[in-house]
Design a protein around this motif. Structure first.
Motif, PDB file in Angstrom:
ATOM      1  N   ARG A 304       0.893  -1.090   0.133  1.00 43.01           N
ATOM      2  CA  ARG A 304      -0.060  -0.091   0.043  1.00 43.01           C
ATOM      3  C   ARG A 304       0.866   1.183   0.135  1.00 43.01           C
ATOM      4  NH1 ARG A 304      -5.737   1.265   1.737  1.00 43.01           N
ATOM      5  NH2 ARG A 304      -5.676   3.416   2.081  1.00 43.01           N
ATOM      6  N   PHE A 305       1.824   1.256   0.815  1.00 45.17           N
ATOM      7  CA  PHE A 305       2.864   2.519   0.890  1.00 45.17           C
ATOM      8  C   PHE A 305       3.418   2.386  -0.517  1.00 45.17           C
ATOM      9  CE2 PHE A 305       7.076   4.058   2.626  1.00 45.17           C
ATOM     10  CZ  PHE A 305       6.677   5.266   2.946  1.00 45.17           C
ATOM     11  N   PHE A 306       4.001   1.434  -0.906  1.00 42.19           N
ATOM     12  CA  PHE A 306       4.386   1.654  -2.252  1.00 42.19           C
ATOM     13  C   PHE A 306       3.582   2.260  -3.275  1.00 42.19           C
ATOM     14  CE2 PHE A 306       5.111  -0.774  -6.549  1.00 42.19           C
ATOM     15  CZ  PHE A 306       6.181  -0.202  -6.913  1.00 42.19           C
ATOM     16  N   CYS A 307       2.310   1.954  -3.447  1.00 43.55           N
ATOM     17  CA  CYS A 307       1.343   2.585  -4.176  1.00 43.55           C
ATOM     18  C   CYS A 307       1.133   4.039  -3.728  1.00 43.55           C
ATOM     19  CB  CYS A 307      -0.018   1.690  -4.176  1.00 43.55           C
ATOM     20  SG  CYS A 307      -0.225   0.345  -4.717  1.00 43.55           S
ATOM     21  N   LEU A 308       1.050   4.270  -2.769  1.00 48.89           N
ATOM     22  CA  LEU A 308       1.049   5.683  -2.329  1.00 48.89           C
ATOM     23  C   LEU A 308       1.931   6.659  -2.443  1.00 48.89           C
ATOM     24  CD1 LEU A 308      -0.671   5.553   1.407  1.00 48.89           C
ATOM     25  CD2 LEU A 308      -1.842   5.634  -0.685  1.00 48.89           C
ATOM     26  N   GLN A 309       3.206   6.155  -2.751  1.00 48.10           N
ATOM     27  CA  GLN A 309       4.426   6.948  -3.077  1.00 48.10           C
ATOM     28  C   GLN A 309       4.433   7.424  -4.509  1.00 48.10           C
ATOM     29  OE1 GLN A 309       7.165   3.839  -1.595  1.00 48.10           O
ATOM     30  NE2 GLN A 309       8.105   5.340  -0.448  1.00 48.10           N
ATOM     31  N   SER A 310       3.398   6.818  -5.401  1.00 42.21           N
ATOM     32  CA  SER A 310       3.442   7.301  -6.852  1.00 42.21           C
ATOM     33  C   SER A 310       1.691   7.844  -7.029  1.00 42.21           C
ATOM     34  CB  SER A 310       3.806   6.105  -7.725  1.00 42.21           C
ATOM     35  OG  SER A 310       2.608   5.805  -7.979  1.00 42.21           O
ATOM     36  N   HIS A 311       1.844   8.686  -8.067  1.00 42.78           N
ATOM     37  CA  HIS A 311       0.696   9.243  -8.490  1.00 42.78           C
ATOM     38  C   HIS A 311      -0.292   8.133  -9.397  1.00 42.78           C
ATOM     39  CE1 HIS A 311      -2.495  11.931  -9.998  1.00 42.78           C
ATOM     40  NE2 HIS A 311      -2.280  12.546  -9.052  1.00 42.78           N
ATOM     41  N   LEU A 323       9.615  -3.122  -4.281  1.00 42.19           N
ATOM     42  CA  LEU A 323       9.083  -3.543  -3.235  1.00 42.19           C
ATOM     43  C   LEU A 323       9.801  -3.447  -1.823  1.00 42.19           C
ATOM     44  CD1 LEU A 323       6.208  -3.995  -2.291  1.00 42.19           C
ATOM     45  CD2 LEU A 323       6.467  -6.602  -2.339  1.00 42.19           C
ATOM     46  N   ASP A 324      11.155  -4.072  -1.934  1.00 45.42           N
ATOM     47  CA  ASP A 324      12.073  -3.977  -0.886  1.00 45.42           C
ATOM     48  C   ASP A 324      12.075  -2.662  -0.283  1.00 45.42           C
ATOM     49  OD1 ASP A 324      12.451  -6.971  -0.789  1.00 45.42           O
ATOM     50  OD2 ASP A 324      14.302  -6.721  -2.226  1.00 45.42           O
ATOM     51  N   ASN A 325      12.513  -1.654  -1.373  1.00 54.39           N
ATOM     52  CA  ASN A 325      12.830  -0.503  -1.033  1.00 54.39           C
ATOM     53  C   ASN A 325      11.472   0.130  -0.070  1.00 54.39           C
ATOM     54  OD1 ASN A 325      15.286  -0.366  -2.045  1.00 54.39           O
ATOM     55  ND2 ASN A 325      14.472   0.390  -3.943  1.00 54.39           N
ATOM     56  N   ALA A 326      10.304  -0.175  -0.665  1.00 52.15           N
ATOM     57  CA  ALA A 326       9.321   0.528  -0.043  1.00 52.15           C
ATOM     58  C   ALA A 326       8.905  -0.258   1.530  1.00 52.15           C
ATOM     59  CB  ALA A 326       7.959   0.001  -0.804  1.00 52.15           C
ATOM     60  N   GLN A 327       9.361  -1.564   1.540  1.00 48.68           N
ATOM     61  CA  GLN A 327       9.269  -2.261   2.849  1.00 48.68           C
ATOM     62  C   GLN A 327      10.281  -1.559   3.771  1.00 48.68           C
ATOM     63  OE1 GLN A 327       7.200  -5.548   3.930  1.00 48.68           O
ATOM     64  NE2 GLN A 327       7.672  -4.359   5.548  1.00 48.68           N
ATOM     65  N   GLY A 328      11.312  -1.518   3.362  1.00 52.54           N
ATOM     66  CA  GLY A 328      12.632  -0.951   4.143  1.00 52.54           C
ATOM     67  C   GLY A 328      12.164   0.494   4.534  1.00 52.54           C
ATOM     68  N   ALA A 329      11.458   1.454   3.667  1.00 49.65           N
ATOM     69  CA  ALA A 329      11.213   2.777   3.996  1.00 49.65           C
ATOM     70  C   ALA A 329      10.004   2.777   5.144  1.00 49.65           C
ATOM     71  CB  ALA A 329      10.820   3.534   2.938  1.00 49.65           C
ATOM     72  N   TYR A 330       8.954   1.796   4.955  1.00 47.87           N
ATOM     73  CA  TYR A 330       8.096   1.593   5.695  1.00 47.87           C
ATOM     74  C   TYR A 330       8.526   1.233   7.352  1.00 47.87           C
ATOM     75  CZ  TYR A 330       3.515  -0.085   7.559  1.00 47.87           C
ATOM     76  OH  TYR A 330       2.262  -0.322   8.130  1.00 47.87           O
ATOM     77  N   ASN A 331       9.460   0.361   7.412  1.00 47.96           N
ATOM     78  CA  ASN A 331       9.967  -0.317   8.421  1.00 47.96           C
ATOM     79  C   ASN A 331      10.463   1.025   9.243  1.00 47.96           C
ATOM     80  OD1 ASN A 331       9.116  -2.620   8.037  1.00 47.96           O
ATOM     81  ND2 ASN A 331      11.205  -3.496   7.568  1.00 47.96           N
ATOM     82  N   LYS A 332      11.220   1.836   8.425  1.00 45.76           N
ATOM     83  CA  LYS A 332      12.155   3.021   8.937  1.00 45.76           C
ATOM     84  C   LYS A 332      10.879   4.035   9.757  1.00 45.76           C
ATOM     85  CE  LYS A 332      16.149   5.728   7.729  1.00 45.76           C
ATOM     86  NZ  LYS A 332      17.000   5.950   6.805  1.00 45.76           N
ATOM     87  N   LEU A 333      10.086   4.166   8.703  1.00 47.48           N
ATOM     88  CA  LEU A 333       9.060   5.197   9.202  1.00 47.48           C
ATOM     89  C   LEU A 333       8.371   5.024  10.547  1.00 47.48           C
ATOM     90  CD1 LEU A 333       7.457   7.645   8.351  1.00 47.48           C
ATOM     91  CD2 LEU A 333       5.713   6.019   6.914  1.00 47.48           C
ATOM     92  N   ILE A 334       7.961   3.502  10.509  1.00 44.30           N
ATOM     93  CA  ILE A 334       7.217   2.906  11.721  1.00 44.30           C
ATOM     94  C   ILE A 334       8.340   3.052  12.938  1.00 44.30           C
ATOM     95  CG2 ILE A 334       6.597   1.022  12.892  1.00 44.30           C
ATOM     96  CD1 ILE A 334       4.742   1.479  10.819  1.00 44.30           C
ATOM     97  N   ALA A 335       9.715   2.814  12.837  1.00 45.57           N
ATOM     98  CA  ALA A 335      10.662   2.911  13.770  1.00 45.57           C
ATOM     99  C   ALA A 335      10.971   4.374  14.344  1.00 45.57           C
ATOM    100  CB  ALA A 335      11.937   2.493  13.222  1.00 45.57           C
ATOM    101  N   ARG A 336      10.769   5.430  13.136  1.00 45.99           N
ATOM    102  CA  ARG A 336      10.983   6.731  13.685  1.00 45.99           C
ATOM    103  C   ARG A 336       9.796   7.135  14.459  1.00 45.99           C
ATOM    104  NH1 ARG A 336      12.728  10.217   8.582  1.00 45.99           N
ATOM    105  NH2 ARG A 336      12.837  11.818  10.298  1.00 45.99           N
TER     106      ARG A 336
END
Ligand SMILES: [Zn+2]
Length: 483
Positions: A304-311, A323-336
């Motif tokens: 879902r996060f991956f989809c939201l990152q684009s128009h 998808l790996d990048n999106a999963q990594g960014a999503y985990n990092k966001l949750i950690a922050r």
């Protein structure tokens, strides 16, 4: 809010027909197989639209059909019924297939945090509505009977192509390979409203009608279901871009000929999800489902996060690396977000309102979710206490639906438990990833320090540094990141 309208090919200020309600219709799934994640991209973006309209204060009534009859394999009027094909494939009845894949669809939606529309209507529930519309179209000369079927006569229209930024030849159903030309048609684009003559004698579901025992065409169901639940007009009709022609084009043709006036004001189309080798589809090799993503260890919300990152009006390219990048960014966001302290308050409502303004500016501009996500990161950088930041994040997530606060709270709990388990020594990964080897090294260094073996502690620290891991000591623990 400005929303792009496929029918006028312009961004237009959104004004609903009735001040008290936004009437929204979504083409639902044909329940003969699992939805692939490309189909689900559309449902995610439509969910964001619905939630955003509610967020800014509209009442929304959203209706979606479930196609459980009448959708043929060519997406037009030729070929085999997809439901019947599914039933044959799995040696089940059509009703069993419909039930199984309807449930599977809503399971996927739940995992992607997609709200179920207010009304979900199976096509087989509304036969009377279709008959009523088709009868009037016959009476008024917009439809004709030929070879056992009722067809819509597109030559009766002043304008048939509504979304005509498509190349007609690319989409011409008659020329598709493996599809037989229907010789009953008076015009190339005429389409079936009611079948009585199926090539398939065992068509499972049939109903009586003024034209004989048969079943409805695919396009009529969306007009019938929409009018049944939303009346004679509609504010927004959404679907994937591949529905624009012929499906939505035919819906407009039959609905407006029946009603005698304009039917729907806004048409929202979500573009394809492509793989690196082309469009994702059920027939190509790459049939990716939510379950498959889960089996491979991804959180469906990372998709879902991956989809939201684009128009939504841009094609999106799916690859495992993306998808790996999106999963990594999503985990990092949750950690922050987990690092924010809910007790650091009070909430400053004026700061929340200012942050919200930026978020709304993004979404008001044709649902720019990618800038909406940027507004979310801006919250983390804002000059505000943690409770205020958490309030803003919780607010945005009513629309983005990434379960941010819930996941961050779970992460905080997890860190607390680790603290207890490790005897008050906490290891925090700044990126949110976990790495057992690195954590073991950090613990070994802590043990060395405890034993006053500082040479060994420094050696471990230097070895980690050489491996690209930077350590920072914090009270009762250490945090690390890759550099
Ligand atoms: Zn539809």
């Amino acid at each position: 809010m400005y929303l792009y309208n496929s029918a006028t090919r312009k961004k237009e200020l959104f004004v609903p027909n009735h001040p008290d309600i936004v009437k929204m219709y979504t083409c639902g799934p044909t329940v003969y197989h699992y939805a692939h994640i490309g189909n689900l991209r559309s449902y995610i973006m439509e969910d964001v639209l619905e939630k955003y309209l509610r967020y800014v204060g509209y009442n929304v009534k959203r209706v979606m059909n479930i196609t459980d009859v009448g959708h043929l394999t060519s997406d037009a009027d030729e070929g085999e019924d997809k439901m019947l094909k599914g039933a044959r494939r799995e040696h089940k009845t059509v009703l069993e297939i419909a039930k199984y894949y309807t449930d599977a669809f809503f399971d996927d939606c739940a995992k992607l945090n997609i709200k179920t529309p207010d009304v979900v209507e199976p096509a087989t529930n509304c036969i009377d509505e279709y008959i009523k519309i088709i009868s009037k179209l016959m009476d008024t000369g917009y439809a004709y009977f030929a070879g056992g079927n009722v067809y819509f006569d597109t030559s009766k229209l002043d304008r048939y192509y509504i979304f005509n930024d498509f190349k007609e030849d690319d989409l011409n159903v008659g020329v598709r390979e493996g599809v037989e030309e229907d010789t009953n048609k008076r015009n190339k684009n005429d389409f079936v409203l009611w079948f009585t003559k199926s090539k398939f004698e065992d068509q499972a579901l049939k109903w009586d009608s003024p034209w004989g025992v048969g079943y409805p065409g695919w396009h009529i169901e969306c007009s019938g279901i929409s009018m049944k639940h939303l009346g004679d007009d509609l504010d927004i009709h959404c679907g994937g871009i591949d529905n624009a022609f012929p499906h939505h084009t035919n819906e407009i043709a039959q609905s407006e000929s029946y009603l005698g006036h304009k039917w729907c004001n806004w048409w929202m189309h979500v573009l394809h999800l492509n793989t690196t080798s082309g469009k994702m589809s059920k027939s190509s090799g790459e049939f990716l489902t939510v379950s498959l993503l889960e089996q491979k260890g991804y959180d469906p919300l990372a998709y879902r996060f991956f989809c939201l990152q684009s128009h939504y009006r841009k094609s999106l390219v799916f690859s495992w690396e993306n998808l790996d990048n999106a999963q990594g960014a999503y985990n990092k966001l949750i950690a922050r977000i987990a690092a924010l302290k809910p007790e650091d308050g009070p909430v400053d409502e004026s700061v929340v309102a200012a942050l919200k303004e930026k978020f709304c500016a993004a979404l008001d501009n044709d649902l720019n979710t990618s800038l909406g996500v940027t507004a979310l990161y801006d919250v983390l950088k804002a000059k505000a206490n943690d409770a205020t930041k958490l309030a803003a994040i919780g607010s945005f997530d009513q629309v983005l639906s990434l379960r941010l606060l819930e996941k961050a709270a779970a992460k905080r709990e997890e860190l607390k438990k680790q603290t207890v388990a490790a005897g008050e020594f906490t290891i925090i990964s700044e990126s949110g990833e976990s790495d057992a080897e690195i954590e073991a090294q950090i613990r070994a260094r802590q043990d060395a320090k405890k034993a006053k073996n500082f040479a060994e502690a420094d050696r471990i620290r230097d070895a980690l540094k050489a491996a690209g891991v930077e350590l920072t000591d914090i009270p009762h623990g250490a945090k690390w990141k890759r550099v």
